[in-house]
Write a protein that holds these residues in place. Structure first.
Motif, PDB file in Angstrom:
ATOM      1  N   SER A  51      37.588  46.947 -72.795  1.00 54.03           N
ATOM      2  CA  SER A  51      36.215  47.120 -73.288  1.00 54.03           C
ATOM      3  C   SER A  51      35.349  45.925 -72.947  1.00 54.03           C
ATOM      4  O   SER A  51      34.165  46.076 -72.628  1.00 54.03           O
ATOM      5  CB  SER A  51      36.216  47.307 -74.797  1.00 54.03           C
ATOM      6  OG  SER A  51      37.015  48.390 -75.141  1.00 54.03           O
ATOM      7  N   ASP A 213      34.220  54.444 -72.210  1.00 55.96           N
ATOM      8  CA  ASP A 213      35.244  53.604 -72.824  1.00 55.96           C
ATOM      9  C   ASP A 213      36.006  54.424 -73.857  1.00 55.96           C
ATOM     10  O   ASP A 213      35.532  54.643 -74.952  1.00 55.96           O
ATOM     11  CB  ASP A 213      34.575  52.387 -73.481  1.00 55.96           C
ATOM     12  CG  ASP A 213      35.593  51.379 -73.965  1.00 55.96           C
ATOM     13  OD1 ASP A 213      36.804  51.654 -73.840  1.00 55.96           O
ATOM     14  OD2 ASP A 213      35.188  50.323 -74.475  1.00 55.96           O
ATOM     15  N   GLU A 214      37.156  54.865 -73.500  1.00 56.20           N
ATOM     16  CA  GLU A 214      37.999  55.719 -74.341  1.00 56.20           C
ATOM     17  C   GLU A 214      37.185  56.841 -74.981  1.00 56.20           C
ATOM     18  O   GLU A 214      37.167  56.997 -76.196  1.00 56.20           O
ATOM     19  CB  GLU A 214      38.670  54.875 -75.440  1.00 56.20           C
ATOM     20  CG  GLU A 214      39.212  53.577 -74.911  1.00 56.20           C
ATOM     21  CD  GLU A 214      40.602  53.268 -75.404  1.00 56.20           C
ATOM     22  OE1 GLU A 214      41.204  54.138 -76.055  1.00 56.20           O
ATOM     23  OE2 GLU A 214      41.101  52.191 -75.103  1.00 56.20           O
TER      24      GLU A 214
HETATM   25 MG   LIG Z   1      38.579  48.980 -76.263  1.00 54.44          MG
END
Ligand SMILES: [Mg+2]
Ligand SMILES: Nc1ncnc2c1ncn2[C@@H]1O[C@H](COP(=O)(O)OP(=O)(O)O)[C@@H](O)[C@H]1O
Ligand SMILES: Nc1ncnc2c1ncn2[C@@H]1O[C@H](COP(=O)(O)OP(=O)(O)O)[C@@H](O)[C@H]1O
Ligand SMILES: [Mg+2]
Lengths: 358, 374, 347
Positions: A51, A213-214
C-alpha cells in the motif's frame, strides 16, 4: 507493449517511517514499470509495503512516512494527443495543483473497504483528508453527490451532467436501479455495492491508470468475480493501466500480466504472470504458491507453510531478509550477504543468492 | 511450528494498557501542568485552606472594603529589605462622596513572616493548630495583611476565597462522582439488559437532555426548603447537580456497552459460560473506563460552574456557607465592581481551575485514546 | 478419509430445523415490525472427530448458526442434539437437546463445545494477559488451581506454537496469526469435543493461514476433535473439511462429502460459488458463472426457492414453492427442485 507505451516508472523507490521504536523501511528500493492498458500485479503478505508503494506513486504517503530516495516518473499525455511529458511525481508538492489533477483524475485509486475508516476522527492532516474525501465514501452524504463532486473536480461538466454520468457509471458497475441508488447513503448499501460505487467513482474520471489496493479482499467470491469482470471490461474499453495489489494468488493469476512479489519492503521477484506461477525462482514465491489450498485438490493433506513469522521491522535479519524462514537457506551466505536485483532471463528478475555467484 | 519471533525476545517487560497510557500521558506537557496545578489546588483549597489563609473565615477586622495591600520589598527611602512587608492601613473619609476608604501609611511597616502563629484552627478538622502559611508577627491588631483586600464586613478576601474553594471544588468532585455512579450503573444496565429497563432509562435521559440545564437546576434548587441547614442544602445541591447531569454519561456508557457486548472477546467469555457479573466487571466495564474517565474529567468544570451559577443566582448555597458562587454573588453588584473591584478575585481562581481540568482532560483523552483501535 | 458410516452412526451433534429470527424493531416503543430470518430451518449433523465445513456468502447466517448452537443466541425454534459425556457421567454418553437446557446445565455443555472466533484483534480482551485469557474458561468453571493450571496453560501455549514467557504479555504485542493461536489455545483449555471455528483464518495472510490450518488439523488428530468450520473461502473449506454444507440466506441448500460436493455438485448455487473462486493458475481459462445481484435480504426473502432470482436454471416452480432438503444420493443432501435433472459442473 512497446517502450513508448510506458506510463509510470518507479525507480529505486524508498519510503521510511521514523517512529518511536526506530526507522521502518516500509519500501526499500522498488523498481518497476507500468505500461498503458496493462495490469501489473503486486503481491506479498500484509505489512510488506504494497500500500505504501501505491500511495507513494500519488504522493500520498501517510505521516510520518517520507520518500527518502528514488523517483516516480509519470508519462503524461493529454487526451487524444501523442505528445508525452515526463513528470517526476516524487518532486511534486503533495498539496499542489498538478498532483491533485493527477490524483483521482488521471490516476484513480480504490482501497480495500470503502467504509472501514468511518470513525469520526478529525485530526488527520489536510492531504490525508483530501485523500479520504477523494477515495473513500463519507457517511451521511448521498452516494450520488459524492460521485458528482469528484466528477466535477476533474471534468468540465455541469451539475446535471455530472449526475447523469454518476448514474451511468453506477449502471455500468452493475448496481441495480441506479436512478434510485444514486440518492442513497453509503450505509444503505452492502459492502459489495459500496466497493462497486468506489470503482464507479474511480472510473468516472476516465483515468489512464487505476491503482486497486486489495479491492476485493473483504468481499465474497461472487461479488469479487463481478468486480474483477467490471475492471477488465473497463480496461479493454478505455485502454486503462491497472496496478493491482492483493495477497490473493488466485485473483492475481486472473488479472495481471506481470507480477512483482514483495517481502519486507523489498521486491524479491518480478516476471510475467505465467513465469511466476509456472517457473518461480525465488524461494519465497515458491513457498507462497505452495501454501495456498487449491480447490479440487485432494483433501486431508498438509499444506506447505512458510515457517516462522514476518520479522520485526526494527530488527531486520542480516543478509537476505528472508533467510530465517527460507527453505533453501545457505548458511554463511544468505545471513551475511544481501542479494542484488538481477535479471535472469528475458524479463524475469529476482533477488536471491541462489542465482548469484558469491 | 513457528519459531519465536525475535521481536518478542528483545523486549524485557511487557506493557500493560495502563503503562502504555501513562507513557503517552507523560509526553503531553500541558496535561502534566494541568494535573500538577489541580493537585496543588485541591491540596491547598480542600485539604489545608486554614493553613494557607492568614485569617479565619469569619474573622472581621475594622477595615471594611479595604483595597489589597501591596507586598513590598523596597521602603519609602528606597531601601531594599529581604523580608517582604506591607504598610499599615489608615482610614480616610472622602467628605464629598461621603465614603470611607483606606490608604496605606508608609510609616507603619509590618513585616510578613512565613509559618507564623495566627487564628487557631483544626487541621483536617482534627488536629488543633495555629500556624499559618504567612502573616504579620506584630501583636498590634491593626497589623493586618489583606493581599486581596477585604469585604464589606472587613473579612480578609483571600482567606474567603481559600475557604470558598473548598466547597466549590468539592461539589465538583462529589457531584461528578455521583454522576459517574448513576450514569455508569444506569447506562451499563440499560446497555446490557436492554428491553423494558433500557427503554425507560433511555426515555428518562432524553427527557433530561431536552431541558436546558440551568432552568432545571433552578427549578429543583428553588424547591429546597429555606429552613434546611446549610449542610443539608449543600448535600441536596450536589445530588441535584448529579441528577441533572447523569443522562449524558449514561448514554455514552450504554452505547459503549452495546458495542462492546458484540465484541468477540465478550462473546468468547459468554461461550465459555461466564455469568453476568463476570462479563460486566471483567470485560465490559473496564472497556468503558477510559471513556468514562475522560468524560468525567472534562465535565467537572461544568459542575463547578453550575454550582457557582446557582449560588450566584441566590438559589444554591447561602451564607454562612462560603463557596465561590456565594462570594461572587456578594461581589456582583455595580457598587462592588465600581468601588471594590478586588472582590472579583474569585474569577481568576475559577478560570484557572477550569483551565487546568481541560488541560488534564485533553491529555487524558489523547493518552487513553478512547476512540483508538485498542 | 474414513468411509462414511451409516447416517446415524457416531453422530456428535445433530441439528434439526434450527431457526434464529432477529426481530426488527422500530419507533418510539420499539415495536417489532418484522424479522431477519438469519437461520431458517437448518438441519445438519456432525460426526465425532470429523470436520464439517459451512460455506456461503457473507450475511447468509453462518455465524448466527454457530452461535445459536451454543446458545450465544437463543434459538427461535428447532433442536440441537449433542452427545454429551459430562451430562451422562461415568463414561457414558447421552444425547440431549441443547435448546431445552437451562443456564446451569448449559454451562456444563460449554466445557464440551468451544468456539474460535474470526477476528484475531477483537476476540481477545485487550486488558487481559495471555495467561489470563487462556485461563478464563478454567476460572469460569472453577477448575483453576494456580500451579497445575499454569502448567496446563504453558503446555497449551507450546502446543499451539507460542512460548511460555508469552504468558504475561498482552494481546496487542502479538501478530494476527499469533493471536489466533492464543484463541485456539483458549478454546482447547477445557478439553472440548466439538470446536466451532468461525472463519478462523479469514483474517490471516496466506502463509499464516497455512500454518494455522495445519495446526488445526494436528490438534484435531491429537485430541480427536470435531470441527464445524465456517468460512467463505471454498478452497480453505475444501482443504480442511470431510463434509461440506453450503448455506444460502439462512438455509442449507446442499450438504455432502467434500470431494463429492466439489466434483458433482447438485445445487446451482454450489456450482456458481465454485466457479467464482479464482484459480491460482494463469493458464486456466475461466468460464465462470457470474451470479447477478446480491444475496437476498433475509428479512424479506424472495418467494419459493430463495436462490431463484439469481439462478440461471430457474423455472416456474422455483418461484412458487420452496424446495425440500432431501437426501438425493447417500449422504448427499440438496434442496433444489431440479437437482435430479441438472448436469452441473464440478471442479
Ligand atoms: Mg495494504
Ligand atoms: N502510518 C504509519 N506509521 C508507521 N509505520 C507505517 C505506517 N503505515 C505503514 N507503516 C509501515 O509500513 C509497512 C508497510 O505497510 P503497507 O504498505 O501498508 O503494507 P501492505 O503491504 O500490507 O499494504 C508496515 O509494515 C508498517 O510498519
Ligand atoms: N444480532 C443481530 N441482530 C440482527 N440481525 C443480525 C444479528 N446478527 C446477524 N444478523 C443478520 O443475520 C444475517 C446473517 O448474519 P451472519 O450470521 O453474521 O452471516 P455470516 O456469518 O454468514 O456472514 C445477516 O443478514 C445479518 O444482518
Ligand atoms: Mg460471519
Amino acid at each position: 507493449m512497446t517502450a513508448n507505451e510506458l506510463l509510470v516508472q518507479i525507480q529505486n523507490l524508498r519510503v521510511e517511517f521514523d517512529v518511536r521504536a526506530g526507522i521502518v523501511k516500509a519500501v526499500d528500493g522498488v523498481t518497476f514499470d507500468i505500461y498503458r492498458g496493462q495490469t501489473l500485479g503486486v503481491i506479498g503478505e500484509s505489512g510488506c509495503g504494497k500500500s505504501i508503494t501505491a500511495r507513494a506513486i500519488l504522493q500520498m504517503v501517510p505521516k510520518p512516512g517520507k520518500i527518502t530516495a528514488g523517483q516516480v516518473l509519470y508519462h503524461r499525455r493529454a487526451k487524444g494527443s501523442t505528445q508525452t511529458d515526463v513528470i517526476n511525481i516524487s518532486k511534486l508538492d503533495p498539496d499542489g495543483q498538478l498532483i491533485r489533477e493527477i490524483r483521482g483524475g488521471e490516476i484513480g485509486m480504490i482501497f480495500q473497504e470503502p467504509m472501514s475508516s468511518l470513525t469520526p476522527v478529525y485530526n488527520a492532516g489536510s492531504h490525508i483528508n483530501e485523500a479520504v474525501s477523494l477515495h473513500r465514501l463519507m457517511p451521511l452524504r448521498k452516494v450520488g453527490d459524492q460521485m458528482a463532486e469528484t466528477i466535477r473536480a476533474h471534468r468540465k461538466v455541469t451539475k446535471e451532467e455530472s449526475r447523469q454520468i454518476a448514474i451511468e457509471m453506477l449502471r455500468r458497475v452493475g448496481i441495480p436501479k441506479p436512478e434510485q441508488r444514486v440518492d442513497s447513503y453509503p450505509h444503505q448499501l452492502s459492502g459489495g455495492q459500496r466497493q462497486r460505487v468506489m470503482i464507479a467513482i474511480a472510473l468516472s474520471c476516465q483515468p489512464v491508470m487505476l491503482i486497486a489496493d486489495e479491492p476485493t479482499t473483504a468481499l465474497d467470491v461472487s461479488i469479487e468475480a463481478q468486480i474483477l469482470d467490471i475492471m477488465r471490461e473497463m480496461q479493454r474499453n478505455e485502454n486503462m493501466a491497472i496496478m493491482f495489489i492483493t495477497h490473493n494468488l488466485g485473483v492475481i493469476a486472473e488479472m495481471a500480466k506481470e507480477i512483482v512479489v514483495m517481502y519486507m519492503g523489498k521486491q524479491v521477484e518480478r516476471a510475467s504472470t505465467v513465469d511466476i506461477f509456472y517457473d518461480p525462482k525465488h524461494p519465497y514465491t515458491r513457498a507462497l504458491l505452495q501454501s495456498i489450498p487449491k480447490v479440487g485438490r485432494k483433501t486431508g493433506t498438509r499444506l506447505a507453510s512458510i515457517e516462522g513469522m514476518v520479522p520485526d521491522p526494527f530488527n531486520l535479519p542480516t543478509g537476505c531478509v528472508f533467510h530465517p524462514r527460507c527453505p533453501s537457506f545457505m548458511p554463511g551466505k544468505c545471513d551475511k550477504i544481501a542479494p542484488t536485483w538481477k535479471q535472469l532471463v528475458g524479463d524475469h528478475w529476482v533477488s536471491c543468492l541462489l542465482y548469484e555467484e558469491v | 511450528m513457528a519459531k519465536p519471533s525475535p521481536e518478542l525476545k528483545k523486549k524485557p517487560i511487557s506493557q500493560s494498557y495502563w503503562s502504555l497510557v501513562w507513557w503517552r500521558f507523560k509526553k503531553n506537557k500541558l496535561a502534566i501542568v494541568g494535573g500538577i496545578l489541580l493537585i496543588v489546588m485541591y491540596f491547598s483549597f480542600v485539604a489545608v485552606p486554614e493553613f494557607i489563609s492568614p485569617y479565619d473565615l469569619e474573622r472581621r477586622s475594622e477595615y471594611t472594603e479595604a483595597r489589597p495591600q501591596t507586598i513590598r520589598f523596597v521602603d519609602q527611602n528606597g531601601k531594599f529589605h529581604l523580608r517582604p512587608f506591607v504598610y499599615g492601613l489608615e482610614r480616610k473619609v472622602d467628605p464629598v462622596a461621603r465614603r470611607r476608604s483606606y490608604v496605606e501609611n508608609p510609616d507603619r511597616v509590618y513585616e510578613i513572616y512565613f509559618f507564623t502563629k495566627g487564628d487557631p484552627y483544626k487541621l483536617f478538622g482534627l488536629i488543633p493548630a495555629d500556624i499559618h502559611l504567612f502573616g504579620t508577627k506584630s501583636d498590634d491588631p491593626a497589623a493586618s495583611v489583606f493581599i486581596m483586600g477585604t469585604d464589606s464586613l472587613g473579612r480578609d478576601y483571600f482567606s474567603r476565597i481559600m475557604y470558598g474553594g473548598r466547597l466549590s471544588l468539592m461539589i465538583g468532585l462529589i457531584g461528578q462522582f455521583l454522576t459517574l455512579l448513576l450514569g455508569s450503573v444506569l447506562g451499563a444496565i440499560s446497555g446490557y439488559y436492554g428491553g423494558r429497563v433500557d427503554i425507560i432509562i433511555q426515555r428518562v435521559t432524553e427527557f433530561l437532555a431536552a431541558f436546558p440545564d440551568i432552568p432545571l437546576f433552578m427549578a429543583l434548587a428553588a424547591a429546597i426548603p429555606a429552613y434546611w441547614s446549610p449542610i443539608l442544602v449543600y448535600f441536596m445541591l450536589t445530588v441535584i447537580l448529579a441528577f441533572v447531569r447523569w443522562g449524558g454519561l449514561a448514554r455514552q456508557v450504554r452505547g459503549l456497552i452495546l458495542s462492546l457486548r458484540e465484541r468477540e472477546f465478550v462473546l468468547a467469555a459468554k461461550s465459555f459460560g461466564a455469568d453476568d457479573s463476570r462479563l460486566m466487571f471483567r470485560h465490559l466495564l473496564p472497556g468503558t473506563m477510559s471513556h468514562v474517565i475522560v468524560i468525567a474529567t472534562l465535565s467537572i468544570p461544568g459542575m463547578i460552574l453550575a454550582e457557582t451559577a446557582l449560588s450566584w443566582l441566590g438559589l444554591g448555597l447561602r451564607a454562612p456557607l462560603t463557596s465561590w458562587g456565594v462570594l461572587l454573588q456578594e461581589s456582583m453588584t455595580v457598587y462592588a465592581i465600581r468601588f471594590a473591584p478586588w472582590l472579583l478575585w474569585t474569577i481568576p481562581f475559577l478560570l484557572i481551575v477550569i483551565l487546568a481540568y481541560n488541560m488534564l482532560g485533553d491529555g487524558l483523552r489523547d493518552a487513553l485514546d478512547p476512540y483508538g483501535a485498542r | 478419509m474414513a468411509a462414511p458410516n451409516t447416517r446415524t452412526d457416531n453422530i456428535l451433534l445433530d441439528v434439526k430445523g434450527l431457526k434464529k429470527y432477529f426481530p426488527i424493531q422500530k419507533g418510539f416503543l420499539r415495536r417489532v415490525v418484522g424479522y431477519v430470518k438469519a437461520v431458517d430451518d437448518v438441519t445438519f449433523f456432525v460426526r465425532e472427530g470429523e470436520t464439517l465445513g459451512l460455506v456461503g456468502e457473507s450475511g447468509c447466517g453462518k455465524t448466527t448458526a454457530g452461535r445459536t448452537i451454543i446458545r450465544l443466541y437463543e434459538p427461535t425454534g428447532g433442536q440441537v442434539f449433542f452427545k454429551s459425556r459430562l451430562m451422562a457421567g461415568g463414561g457414558e454418553e447421552k444425547l440431549i437437546n441443547l435448546a431445552g437446557l437451562d443456564r446451569g446445565q448449559m454451562k456444563l455443555i460449554r466445557r464440551e463445545i468451544a468456539m474460535i472466533f474470526q477476528d484475531p484483534i477483537n476476540s481477545l480482551n485487550p486488558r487481559m494477559t495471555v495467561g489470563d485469557i487462556i485461563a478464563e474458561p478454567m476460572v469460569i468453571h472453577g477448575q483453576y488451581r494456580k500451579d497445575e493450571s499454569e502448567a496446563i496453560i504453558i503446555n497449551l501455549l507450546q502446543r499451539v506454537g507460542l512460548r511460555p514467557d508469552h504468558l504475561r504479555r498482552y494481546p496487542h504485542e502479538f501478530s494476527g496469526g499469533q493471536r489466533q493461536r492464543i484463541g485456539i489455545a483458549r478454546a482447547l483449555s477445557l478439553n472440548p469435543r466439538l470446536v466451532i471455528c468461525d472463519e478462523p483464518v479469514s483474517a490471516l495472510d496466506v502463509s499464516i493461514q497455512a500454518q494455522t490450518l495445519n495446526l488445526l488439523q494436528d490438534l484435531q488428530r491429537d485430541f480427536n476433535l470435531a470441527y464445524i468450520f465456517v468460512a467463505h473461502d471454498l478452497s480453505v473449506v475444501q482443504h480442511i473439511s470431510n463434509r461440506v454444507a453450503v448455506m444460502y440466506v439462512g438455509k442449507i441448500v446442499e450438504m455432502a462429502d467434500a470431494e463429492e460436493l466439489y466434483l458433482y455438485p447438485l445445487h446451482p448455487y454450489t456450482e456458481a460459488l465454485m466457479s467464482a473462486v479464482p484459480k491460482a493458475d494463469p493458464k486456466y481459462k475461466s468460464d465462470r458463472i457470474i451470479m447477478q445481484g446480491d444475496v437476498a435480504d433475509p428479512s424479506n426473502p424472495p418467494s419459493g426457492c430463495y436462490f431463484h432470482p439469481r439462478c440461471r436454471y430457474a423455472v416456474d416452480i422455483c418461484s412458487k414453492q420452496a424446495p425440500e432438503f432431501r437426501e438425493l444420493k447417500p449422504d448427499h443432501f440438496v434442496a433444489c427442485h431440479l437437482a435430479q435433472d441438472l448436469k452441473l459442473r464440478g471442479i
